[in-house]
Design a protein around this motif. Structure first.
Motif, short mmCIF file in Angstrom:
data_model
loop_
_atom_site.label_atom_id
_atom_site.label_comp_id
_atom_site.label_asym_id
_atom_site.label_seq_id
_atom_site.Cartn_x
_atom_site.Cartn_y
_atom_site.Cartn_z
N LEU A 1 43.97 43.63 40.41
CA LEU A 1 43.15 43.26 39.05
C LEU A 1 42.29 42.21 39.33
CD1 LEU A 1 42.90 43.40 35.98
CD2 LEU A 1 44.84 41.92 35.67
N GLN A 2 42.58 41.10 39.97
CA GLN A 2 41.60 40.23 40.36
C GLN A 2 40.38 40.42 41.04
OE1 GLN A 2 42.73 37.02 43.09
NE2 GLN A 2 42.00 35.46 41.62
N ARG A 3 40.62 41.38 41.84
CA ARG A 3 39.30 42.03 42.45
C ARG A 3 38.54 42.80 41.71
NH1 ARG A 3 43.22 42.31 47.02
NH2 ARG A 3 43.94 44.25 46.28
N SER A 4 39.22 43.66 40.75
CA SER A 4 38.38 44.51 39.85
C SER A 4 37.53 43.66 38.93
CB SER A 4 39.51 45.55 39.03
OG SER A 4 40.04 44.56 38.23
N LEU A 5 37.83 42.60 38.53
CA LEU A 5 37.11 41.76 37.72
C LEU A 5 36.38 40.83 38.36
CD1 LEU A 5 40.17 40.66 35.40
CD2 LEU A 5 38.36 42.59 34.91
N ALA A 6 36.13 40.63 39.69
CA ALA A 6 35.33 39.79 40.29
C ALA A 6 33.96 40.18 39.93
CB ALA A 6 35.71 39.86 42.00
N GLY A 7 33.15 38.96 39.83
CA GLY A 7 31.55 39.10 39.43
C GLY A 7 31.49 39.86 37.94
N THR A 8 32.36 39.70 37.16
CA THR A 8 32.26 39.83 35.64
C THR A 8 32.64 38.91 34.90
OG1 THR A 8 34.60 40.54 35.14
CG2 THR A 8 33.36 42.29 36.48
N PRO A 9 32.19 38.89 33.50
CA PRO A 9 32.39 37.85 32.60
C PRO A 9 33.77 37.62 32.58
CG PRO A 9 30.60 39.30 31.93
CD PRO A 9 31.36 39.81 32.99
N HIS A 10 34.73 38.38 33.01
CA HIS A 10 36.22 38.31 32.73
C HIS A 10 36.86 37.76 33.99
CE1 HIS A 10 35.98 40.50 28.85
NE2 HIS A 10 35.16 41.23 29.36
N GLN A 11 36.07 37.66 34.97
CA GLN A 11 36.75 37.26 36.31
C GLN A 11 37.57 35.97 36.05
OE1 GLN A 11 34.52 36.35 39.77
NE2 GLN A 11 33.29 34.92 38.92
N VAL A 12 38.73 35.65 36.94
CA VAL A 12 39.23 34.39 37.08
C VAL A 12 39.47 34.48 38.47
CG1 VAL A 12 41.32 32.82 36.60
CG2 VAL A 12 40.42 34.61 35.00
N ALA A 13 38.67 33.48 39.20
CA ALA A 13 38.79 33.32 40.66
C ALA A 13 39.87 32.58 41.41
CB ALA A 13 37.35 32.84 41.08
N LEU A 14 40.84 31.91 40.52
CA LEU A 14 41.66 31.08 40.80
C LEU A 14 42.76 31.98 41.54
CD1 LEU A 14 40.16 29.41 38.57
CD2 LEU A 14 42.39 28.26 38.37
N SER A 15 43.65 31.54 42.61
CA SER A 15 44.49 32.18 43.26
C SER A 15 45.66 32.08 42.42
CB SER A 15 44.71 31.73 44.80
OG SER A 15 45.23 30.53 44.55
N GLY A 16 46.77 32.90 42.62
CA GLY A 16 47.94 32.86 42.01
C GLY A 16 48.67 31.60 42.32
N ASP A 17 48.39 31.01 43.39
CA ASP A 17 48.87 29.55 43.79
C ASP A 17 48.34 28.43 43.01
OD1 ASP A 17 50.99 30.42 45.48
OD2 ASP A 17 49.94 30.39 47.26
N ASP A 18 47.08 28.67 43.05
CA ASP A 18 46.01 27.72 42.09
C ASP A 18 46.67 27.67 40.58
OD1 ASP A 18 44.27 27.05 43.97
OD2 ASP A 18 42.91 28.62 43.75
N ILE A 19 46.85 28.83 40.17
CA ILE A 19 47.35 28.96 38.82
C ILE A 19 48.72 28.31 38.58
CG2 ILE A 19 47.95 30.58 36.87
CD1 ILE A 19 45.75 32.39 37.88
#
Length: 260
Positions: free
Chosen positions: A149-167
């Protein structure tokens, strides 16, 4: 509609300003973006000159940490200062955004023009989840499904670049910070409206119902001895700003009309 970019500590933070009325800012929560506000932003701009922004690593903001609570706090402060300062604004925040605004309001010498907290900022004596539940959450954040899911949103206005560990680490920081939140509420001079979900943990199990009740109890305990706090509840989950924008909008507009 006006677009601004606030630069702080290597991050470019995009800000959108639109509408007419009192100056206000909406601070999203962890994992929330401007793009997700949609109907709520459109509704609020009919009543306010509303600004909102993407936290670093979210939406169209810069990718790159540190992704920790103090950094998000300093970024928020920079945005508010660029908009005229927190004391000149109606402050509206969701989830982590509510926590960040409690910090801002508690540091002011006088009340902000309004303070509206949406499903966040709540003082907690300990984490609502058990260690086993926390570990399960951490593993779910790092699952292949979550990564896809994270990869599918990369570069879009909906992306969240934080990793699971970051979150996971950031959520732990927020939990720790909330253990002293009652002290900050005591320093806020002025009315506060808390718009809270009834089903923060969902509705699918007895455990979810226990967590929902614990969340409600924490808010009721906070408000019981503080007559400046008004609590309103929405029959929705934690993502109520996206799933129930009309109900949230109505409660915000009512709070503003009541003097928030």
């Amino acid at each position: 509609m006006e677009k601004l970019t606030i630069r702080r500590d290597g991050a470019a933070i995009p800000v959108t300003v639109a509408g007419d009325g009192p100056a206000a800012v909406f601070v999203p929560g962890l994992g929330g973006t401007q793009a997700q506000l949609g109907a709520l932003f459109e509704g609020l701009r009919r009543h306010l000159r509303l600004a909102t922004f993407d936290h670093r690593g979210h939406g169209t903001s810069s990718v790159g940490g540190p992704y920790d609570y103090p950094t998000f706090g300093a970024d928020t402060s920079a945005v508010l200062d660029a908009l005229g300062g927190p004391g000149s604004l109606v402050l509206i925040g969701h989830s982590m955004g509510a926590d960040l605004l409690v910090d801002q309001a508690a540091a002011l010498p006088a009340a902000p023009r309004g303070l509206i907290l949406i499903d966040g900022g709540t003082p907690l004596s300990s984490s609502l989840l058990t260690p086993a539940e926390l570990e399960g959450m951490r593993q779910a954040m790092g699952s292949e499904e979550a990564l896809e899911l994270q990869r599918s949103l990369a570069g879009t206005p909906h992306q969240v670049a934080l990793s699971g560990d970051d979150i996971f680490r950031l959520q732990d920081e927020i939990d720790q910070h909330r253990r002293t939140a009652a002290e900050r509420f005591d320093r806020i001079d002025g009315p506060i409206t808390m718009i809270m979900s009834e089903f923060m943990a969902g509705t699918e199990s007895d455990r979810a119902r226990e967590l929902n009740q614990a969340w409600r109890d924490a808010v009721d305990t906070l408000a019981a001895s503080r007559p400046t706090i008004t609590v309103r509840r929405v029959p929705a989950g934690h993502d109520l700003v996206a799933t129930h924008p009309d109900e949230v909008l109505e409660l915000i507009v009512a709070a503003l009309a009541a003097g928030q």
